[in-house]
Scaffold this active site. Structure first.
Site, short mmCIF file in Angstrom:
data_model
loop_
_atom_site.label_atom_id
_atom_site.label_comp_id
_atom_site.label_asym_id
_atom_site.label_seq_id
_atom_site.Cartn_x
_atom_site.Cartn_y
_atom_site.Cartn_z
N HIS A 106 65.04 107.21 25.98
CA HIS A 106 63.81 106.90 26.74
C HIS A 106 63.64 107.83 27.94
CE1 HIS A 106 61.66 103.59 25.01
NE2 HIS A 106 62.64 102.70 25.11
N ASN B 281 65.30 101.81 32.86
CA ASN B 281 64.96 102.19 34.23
C ASN B 281 65.54 103.57 34.55
OD1 ASN B 281 64.19 99.33 34.61
ND2 ASN B 281 66.41 99.07 34.48
N ALA C 195 67.95 95.72 26.39
CA ALA C 195 68.30 96.59 27.50
C ALA C 195 67.04 97.25 28.03
CB ALA C 195 69.27 97.67 27.03
N MET C 196 67.17 97.93 29.18
CA MET C 196 66.00 98.49 29.83
C MET C 196 66.29 99.88 30.39
SD MET C 196 62.88 98.12 30.62
CE MET C 196 62.03 99.46 31.41
N GLU D 254 59.72 95.93 33.52
CA GLU D 254 58.83 96.07 32.37
C GLU D 254 58.57 94.67 31.81
OE1 GLU D 254 60.23 98.45 29.08
OE2 GLU D 254 58.23 98.51 28.20
N HIS E 241 69.31 104.53 22.43
CA HIS E 241 67.88 104.23 22.58
C HIS E 241 67.45 104.32 24.05
CE1 HIS E 241 64.12 102.00 21.50
NE2 HIS E 241 64.23 101.58 22.76
N GLU E 242 68.16 103.63 24.91
CA GLU E 242 67.76 103.62 26.32
C GLU E 242 67.91 105.01 26.92
OE1 GLU E 242 66.18 101.03 26.94
OE2 GLU E 242 67.03 99.79 25.36
N1 PHE Z 1 61.85 98.83 27.11
C1 PHE Z 1 62.98 98.13 26.60
C2 PHE Z 1 63.45 98.92 25.39
O1 PHE Z 1 64.16 99.81 25.48
C3 PHE Z 1 62.72 96.75 26.16
C4 PHE Z 1 62.34 95.80 27.23
C5 PHE Z 1 61.04 95.39 27.35
C6 PHE Z 1 63.29 95.30 28.08
C7 PHE Z 1 60.66 94.48 28.32
C8 PHE Z 1 62.93 94.39 29.03
C9 PHE Z 1 61.63 93.99 29.15
O2 PHE Z 1 63.08 98.76 24.30
ZN ZN Z 2 62.76 100.97 23.99
#
Ligand code: PHE
Ligand code: ZN
Length: 881
Positions: free
Chosen positions: A308, A272, A269-270, A128, A304-305
């Site tokens: 998602h 995925n 964090a991310m 992302e 949060h993650e």
């Molecule tokens: N999408 C991630 C979040 O939970 C944030 C993020 C964006 C991480 C871009 C890495 C790169 O908010």
């Molecule tokens: Zn997020």
């Protein structure tokens, strides 16, 4: 060559893709400097294409292209075109076809931390928003959803653990010291949710049984030796999974859920799919290394993650303009999780503080943009407080306007209607309109207009008619590129308080009782009359901060005191205390500017004393009450001609006055709070520690040797990170032998722990001392500091630029020069982090003229540097605009 000014991408130009990708088969052969990726994409012309047919243009950058094959036939070099960021096939079949590409990339030299890179020997990815195009050629946009199968191959020795999205299908030896793993993710997803990891990792494992009785294997992967620091994150994960089932009816949808902690990561964090990747600071915790604030952050981000998985992954975004659709909503969900898990009021105070500190200044300056922007140059610049936190406030307002149950129905409909799709904000709102019958059309104005509205309120009392009338006007100032704005619907939660503190009935003139005390303002100006009001009431407005606005109403000191001591709404009691402190500090700045002494803050301190003696209030809440608004908060409210040095003095003066006038009570609080032997991270214990440290800090603000000795003792005797770091924060701001001793001792104790030692850098950068800039410069050459590590950069340079208004804004401009030089240095290899740091300059126009000139010089210096990244170019040109 890049064009001079990159062209912005516009929301209004969105068009559906001409081709769809059904399946992706990746074969990734990991190598530190030359990783080979073989990608097989099953494509077809899209039935709902805006412009069907035409060339196939794939995104791709920073890769070396090996070969391209269409339906198994290798293409001649002349039958496709490659640029720095695309691969174009001018002619492709008018039916389903298979495209195979072979590419190579270099994880070791990838210091941008986007795409595939290595962090302390661990192969990891970050896709992302647009990192997947650094791994293979692809339609790298969120509305292209495909099913992924990934084969990962690596040396057994250096990467014994190989992880991908979804479920593990197969693994085995591959010869020549190599092995492989095949992962399959059954849920179609956009490329930004792709991830893979390879390295020497140890796992902390657990399981979770979902509400329908399915067992999910959970694992948190970390550097070997750190498994014992994963307990809290795992606990938070299981609680998050349970909470999402109970509160939103959302169940997890794979057999495994993996989390990997890495040390070099641009963001927090991310999410995925099935393989969340975390900045290690948001995973690792034990009582000695993590403060209560760290524990709370870990819990929140893990949640949060995880959340998602439904809001972001199952339903994703049609395009990046809709980023708030997943981020604002997911922040709202994590805030609610924290509120349910901890204290709702204290959580709200925390979230509102953060919103005002991070989002309000953004919305009031040159970087202001709508929660759903309409154009961008670099999407990475839009992971902002506005998209995240104001985005969450917008969802919260919908919940407030509809009520909890109807809001839940709207969420249910959203999940039902859009599961598996890439949606828009309009579609999200439509779900709430459909379940409630509420017309939410004008609510889009909240999403499309930048700027914090001002709410001007007045309460008139008619003693003959026994009525009180609340008059409200909403005012929308100009934002960059937007001068005319439309009114927005505003939920205003109110209370009217009678002379002896009782809550008066909210009965409108027509006899209707106001449900939940929420008024819905829809026009530019509106008034409401309440009847049966026996005597002049005091209004408690915007309870729980029911809308992200600036409230103005003329109140007397007496009325503020009354609210601090009598409001039945705990949030607004805190708010009144903050407003009162703010008023006093602003008056003090004015006095100091004239060379006068500020007036004694007796009324305010008296009100604080009342709160401190109220035994119904929890310690965590009292700790929030004792934390007066920050220097940046004061600067934001003053708004123009800001002199950070005067603000610093004014705030120091107020804190000292509180320490002096409430000294006995603060000592009592400090001494009476029970010291719990075994550390527990729960909110209640954390609140007790926070209150104790807040008292310690105000006492130290008096500056007596005894007070400093008390802080030094607290530091030495600390048994957990919260106490140790809390005391260090106090000592680090006071020049003297105690400071040096504490910093030395802390360094010796923690130098081998890269997470803890970061706080040591941070406190030195935040110290309001004239030596700070010199120290910070020296620390950039410290062996434990690295410009390549974002946590390190944020911890030292970011802290200096954003948490030390006094020294960053040195009148000689050297603070600006230093930060500007570091931004240019970073921009060469990590533009995302460079652009983020640049945000520290966003309020430069509000400074007094001398500093403004200095900041301008530094900014112009950045702007005139050749070869800037799009990231920095976009931000600097907006800041200077
Ligand atoms: N999408 C991630 C979040 O939970 C944030 C993020 C964006 C991480 C871009 C890495 C790169 O908010
Ligand atoms: Zn997020």
């Amino acid at each position: 060559m890049k064009p001079e000014t990159p062209k912005p991408i516009q929301l209004k130009n969105y068009s559906a893709p001409a081709y769809r990708i059904d399946t992706v088969d990746l074969d990734v052969s990991l190598h530190p400097t030359r990783t080979r990726v073989l990608a097989t994409l099953k494509l077809r012309p899209s039935p709902d294409a805006a412009k069907p047919g035409g060339p196939l243009v794939l995104d791709g950058e920073m890769m070396e292209l090996g070969s391209v094959a269409l339906d198994g036939t290798v293409l001649e070099a002349g039958s496709y075109r490659v640029t720095a960021d695309t691969l174009t096939l001018p002619r492709v079949p008018d039916r389903a076809f298979t495209l195979t590409t072979e590419t190579f990339c270099n994880p070791d030299t990838n210091a941008s931390l986007s795409g595939l890179y290595r962090s302390r020997e661990i192969y990891t990815t970050q896709c992302e928003a647009e990192g997947f195009r650094r791994i293979t050629y692809y339609l790298d946009r969120p509305d292209v959803l495909a099913t992924f199968t990934t084969r990962i191959e690596a040396d057994v020795e250096s990467a014994p653990v190989l992880l991908g999205n979804g479920n593990l299908v197969k693994h085995g030896r591959a010869g020549r010291g190599r092995h492989f793993a095949i992962w399959h993710d059954p849920h179609p997803k956009p490329a930004y949710l792709f991830a893979l990891v390879g390295g020497k990792l140890a796992a902390h494992r657990d399981t979770f049984t979902t509400m329908s009785g399915r067992k999910v294997d959970l694992a948190i992967y970390v550097e070997p030796g750190k498994e014992d620091r994963c307990g809290w994150a795992m606990d938070a994960l299981k609680r998050s999974m349970k909470w999402d089932e109970e509160r939103f009816g959302r169940e997890y949808d794979l057999d495994v859920f993996n989390i990997v902690a890495v040390s070099d990561f641009n963001m927090g964090a991310m999410e995925n799919k099935g393989l969340n990747i975390f900045n290690d600071r948001l995973v690792l915790a034990n009582p000695q290394t993590a403060t209560d604030a760290n524990y709370a952050d870990i819990e929140r981000v893990i949640a949060h993650e995880y959340f998602h998985n439904w809001t972001g992954n199952r339903i994703t975004c049609r395009d990046w303009f809709q980023l708030c659709l997943k981020e604002g909503l997911t922040v709202y969900r994590d805030q609610e999780f924290s509120a349910d898990t901890r204290s709702r009021t204290v959580q709200r105070i925390h979230d509102v503080r953060q919103l005002k500190a991070r989002q309000f200044p953004e919305d009031a300056g040159p970087l202001a943009h709508p929660v759903r922007p309409s154009s961008y140059i670099e999407i990475n610049n839009f992971y902002t407080a506005t998209v995240y936190e104001k985005g969450a406030e917008l969802v919260r307002m919908i919940a407030t306007l509809l009520g909890r149950e109807t809001f839940r129905k709207g969420m249910d409909l959203y999940f039902e209607r859009h599961d598996g799709e890439a949606a828009t904000v309009e579609q999200f709102l439509q779900c709430f309109a459909d379940v409630s019958g509420h017309d939410l059309k004008s609510f889009m104005n909240w999403y499309n207009q930048a700027g914090t509205p001002e709410l001007v309120c007045a309460l008139k009392y008619d003693s003959r008619a026994k009525t009180a009338t609340l008059e409200v006007e909403q005012i929308h100032g100009a934002s960059p590129g937007a001068s005319k704005k439309s009114p927005v619907p505003i939920p205003i939660k109110i209370g009217l308080i009678g002379a002896n503190g009782q809550e008066l009935p909210l009965r409108l003139a027509n006899g209707r009782e106001l449900p939940d005390g929420v008024l819905e303002m829809t026009k530019r100006s509106e008034k409401w009359t309440f009847r049966d009001i026996p005597s002049r009431p005091v209004a408690s407005l915007l309870r729980g901060f029911s809308a992200p606005v600036n409230l103005t109403m003329s109140t007397t000191d007496r009325q503020l005191e009354f609210l601090v001591t009598h409001d039945t709404d705990a949030f607004n009691r805190w708010q009144a205390a903050q407003d009162y402190a703010m008023r006093i500090m602003i008056a003090a700045v004015r006095a100091l500017r004239k060379g006068q002494r500020p007036a004694r803050p007796d009324g305010f301190v008296g009100a604080l004393a009342t709160l401190l003696n109220d035994t119904t209030l929890e310690p965590a809440y009292l700790a929030q009450v004792l934390a007066v608004p920050s220097e940046s908060d004061v600067a934001r409210v003053i708004g123009r001609d800001v002199d950070p040095a005067l603000i610093h003095r004014a705030r120091r003066w107020l804190r000292k006055a509180i320490g002096v006038q409430l000294g006995d009570r603060l000592v009592e609080i400090y001494e009476s709070t029970v010291r719990i032997k075994t550390f527990k991270p729960d909110a209640k214990s954390a609140g007790e520690r926070a209150l104790r440290i807040a008292a310690l800090s105000l006492l130290a603000a008096r500056g007596n040797p005894d007070d400093i000795a008390r802080a030094a003792r607290h530091f030495r005797e600390a048994r957990n990170a919260t106490d140790e770091i809390g005391a260090l924060a106090i000592l680090a701001n006071l020049p003297g032998p105690e400071r040096t001793e504490a910093l030395d001792r802390f360094y010796k104790r923690w130098k081998d722990d890269h997470l803890v030692i970061r706080t040591w850098f941070g406190f030195q950068a935040a110290a309001p001392l004239s030596t700070t800039l010199r120290t910070v410069k020296q620390l950039t050459t410290h062996p434990l500091f690295s410009m390549r590590n974002p946590n390190s950069v944020y911890g030292l340079i970011g802290t200096f630029a954003s948490s030390n208004p006094l020294q960053f804004n040195r009148p000689d401009g050297k603070g600006y020069d230093f930060v500007a030089a570091r931004i240019l240095e970073l921009d060469k290899f990590n533009p995302q982090v460079a652009a983020r740091l640049l945000g520290a300059f966003r309020s430069w126009r509000n400074l007094e003229i001398g500093r403004r000139r200095m900041a301008l010089r530094s900014l112009q210096n950045i702007a005139s540097t050749p070869g800037l990244s799009n990231d920095v170019q976009e931000i600097v040109s907006k800041i200077l605009d």
